[in-house]
Scaffold this motif. Structure first.
Motif, PDB file in Angstrom:
ATOM      1  N   UNK A 168       0.802  -1.226   0.000  1.00 36.69           N
ATOM      2  CA  UNK A 168       0.000   0.000   0.000  1.00 36.69           C
ATOM      3  C   UNK A 168       0.831   1.271   0.000  1.00 36.69           C
ATOM      4  N   UNK A 169       2.089   1.184   0.455  1.00 35.78           N
ATOM      5  CA  UNK A 169       2.938   2.358   0.509  1.00 35.78           C
ATOM      6  C   UNK A 169       3.881   2.304   1.695  1.00 35.78           C
ATOM      7  N   UNK A 170       4.505   3.437   2.013  1.00 37.98           N
ATOM      8  CA  UNK A 170       5.472   3.492   3.103  1.00 37.98           C
ATOM      9  C   UNK A 170       5.574   4.925   3.602  1.00 37.98           C
ATOM     10  N   UNK A 171       6.102   5.094   4.815  1.00 35.17           N
ATOM     11  CA  UNK A 171       6.372   6.413   5.356  1.00 35.17           C
ATOM     12  C   UNK A 171       7.820   6.781   5.152  1.00 35.17           C
ATOM     13  N   UNK A 172       8.103   8.087   5.193  1.00 35.29           N
ATOM     14  CA  UNK A 172       9.476   8.583   5.068  1.00 35.29           C
ATOM     15  C   UNK A 172       9.818   9.368   6.337  1.00 35.29           C
ATOM     16  N   UNK A 173      10.873   8.939   7.036  1.00 32.23           N
ATOM     17  CA  UNK A 173      11.308   9.606   8.257  1.00 32.23           C
ATOM     18  C   UNK A 173      12.065  10.887   7.937  1.00 32.23           C
ATOM     19  N   UNK A 174      12.418  11.650   8.978  1.00 35.16           N
ATOM     20  CA  UNK A 174      13.102  12.927   8.790  1.00 35.16           C
ATOM     21  C   UNK A 174      14.410  12.791   8.033  1.00 35.16           C
ATOM     22  N   UNK A 175      15.119  11.676   8.243  1.00 34.63           N
ATOM     23  CA  UNK A 175      16.406  11.499   7.580  1.00 34.63           C
ATOM     24  C   UNK A 175      16.285  10.876   6.200  1.00 34.63           C
ATOM     25  N   UNK A 176      15.041  10.692   5.720  1.00 39.38           N
ATOM     26  CA  UNK A 176      14.832  10.117   4.403  1.00 39.38           C
ATOM     27  C   UNK A 176      14.706   8.613   4.389  1.00 39.38           C
ATOM     28  N   UNK A 177      14.914   7.960   5.532  1.00 36.22           N
ATOM     29  CA  UNK A 177      14.781   6.509   5.588  1.00 36.22           C
ATOM     30  C   UNK A 177      13.308   6.110   5.621  1.00 36.22           C
ATOM     31  N   UNK A 185       7.379  11.478   8.536  1.00 38.21           N
ATOM     32  CA  UNK A 185       7.055  12.863   8.231  1.00 38.21           C
ATOM     33  C   UNK A 185       6.191  12.956   6.977  1.00 38.21           C
ATOM     34  N   UNK A 186       6.393  12.029   6.055  1.00 45.00           N
ATOM     35  CA  UNK A 186       5.647  11.989   4.800  1.00 45.00           C
ATOM     36  C   UNK A 186       5.112  10.584   4.576  1.00 45.00           C
ATOM     37  N   UNK A 187       4.063  10.491   3.792  1.00 44.72           N
ATOM     38  CA  UNK A 187       3.526   9.202   3.379  1.00 44.72           C
ATOM     39  C   UNK A 187       3.605   9.080   1.866  1.00 44.72           C
ATOM     40  N   UNK A 188       4.130   7.951   1.409  1.00 45.07           N
ATOM     41  CA  UNK A 188       4.197   7.648  -0.016  1.00 45.07           C
ATOM     42  C   UNK A 188       3.276   6.471  -0.286  1.00 45.07           C
TER      43      UNK A 188
END
Length: 253
Positions: A168-177, A185-188
């Motif tokens: 379904x997707x993944x999240x992106x942490x502050x460091x881009x991981x 911080x973001x949802x892809x």
């Protein structure tokens, strides 16, 4: 860290510019098990990814009719140092593209990391090649082939296609991981794209907070895999360009 910095990290991941030899696949960020190809050309500048927009002077990406195309030569390829040359003939030199597309300097090849938990590069390739095209300075299309000494790379690509079908997707942490969907911080989000030719699977990845879009295509080939991606920083382009650009494949899964 500001969300803008996280957006920049996501854009760097998508453009294959995190470190020297690591690029992120659809749903993962783990490092490869061995040193990847390096020493390939890197563009001198990035689009204005930190704000999730392109430095395009107000020009709208993909505004041209995608059915009106012409041949566009990619120029010189990026090749894996020490490769045996077997991948070069599998990466298209020319694509039929809409107006205002042109050759772009290669920024790879790069080691591909996980696609929904499946490692695309389970070992060092024997050869890897990349070619790139650009629409103004807002979109980039790349084609990359990795070949291996045995069938594990092709098997990994087949497993990745099976895994991404339910991702379904993944999240992106502050460091881009990468982190879990909804935990960063973001949802892809990952969306399947119908209409791919035989041997290919296509999906889209959308950064929900900014509208940045990457369309991805993957095909297992004899000895390895063929990856294509179309990054749109403004989120206005659909998957039509990448669907029309996919070459035929003789592989059988």
């Amino acid at each position: 860290m500001e969300i803008a910095a996280t957006v920049a990290s996501t854009a760097l991941r998508w453009f294959g510019l995190v470190g020297v030899a690591v690029v992120v696949g659809a749903c993962g960020t783990t490092s490869p098990p061995a040193p990847g190809p390096d020493g390939t050309p890197v563009p001198g500048a990035l689009p204005d990814a930190a704000e999730g927009t392109a430095a395009s002077g107000g020009r709208s990406p993909s505004a041209a009719d995608p059915t009106t195309t012409s041949p566009v030569d990619a120029g010189e390829p990026g090749q894996m140092p020490g490769g045996d040359g077997t991948a070069l003939g599998l990466v298209p030199e020319v694509l039929e593209l809409p107006p205002d597309w042109s050759a772009a300097p290669p920024d790879g090849p790069h080691y591909r990391t996980e696609v929904c938990g499946v490692q695309l590069d389970p070992q060092q390739p024997v050869d890897a090649v990349q070619r790139r095209w650009a629409y103004l300075d807002a979109e980039y299309l790349e084609s990359e082939v990795h070949l291996f000494a045995d069938d594990r790379g092709r098997q990994a690509a087949a497993a990745a296609l099976e895994a991404v079908a339910s991702c379904p997707g993944y999240g992106v942490a502050e460091d881009g991981s990468e982190t879990a969907l909804g935990a960063g911080e973001l949802d892809v989000t990952v969306t399947q794209v119908p209409g791919a030719p035989d041997g290919w699977a296509v999906w889209s990845e959308t950064t929900e907070e900014t509208g940045m879009v990457r369309h991805v295509a993957l095909s297992p080939v004899d000895g390895g895999w063929h990856w294509m991606s179309h990054v749109d920083l403004l989120g206005r382009a659909g998957p039509e360009v990448i669907l029309a650009s996919l070459p035929g494949t003789g592989s059988e899964d």
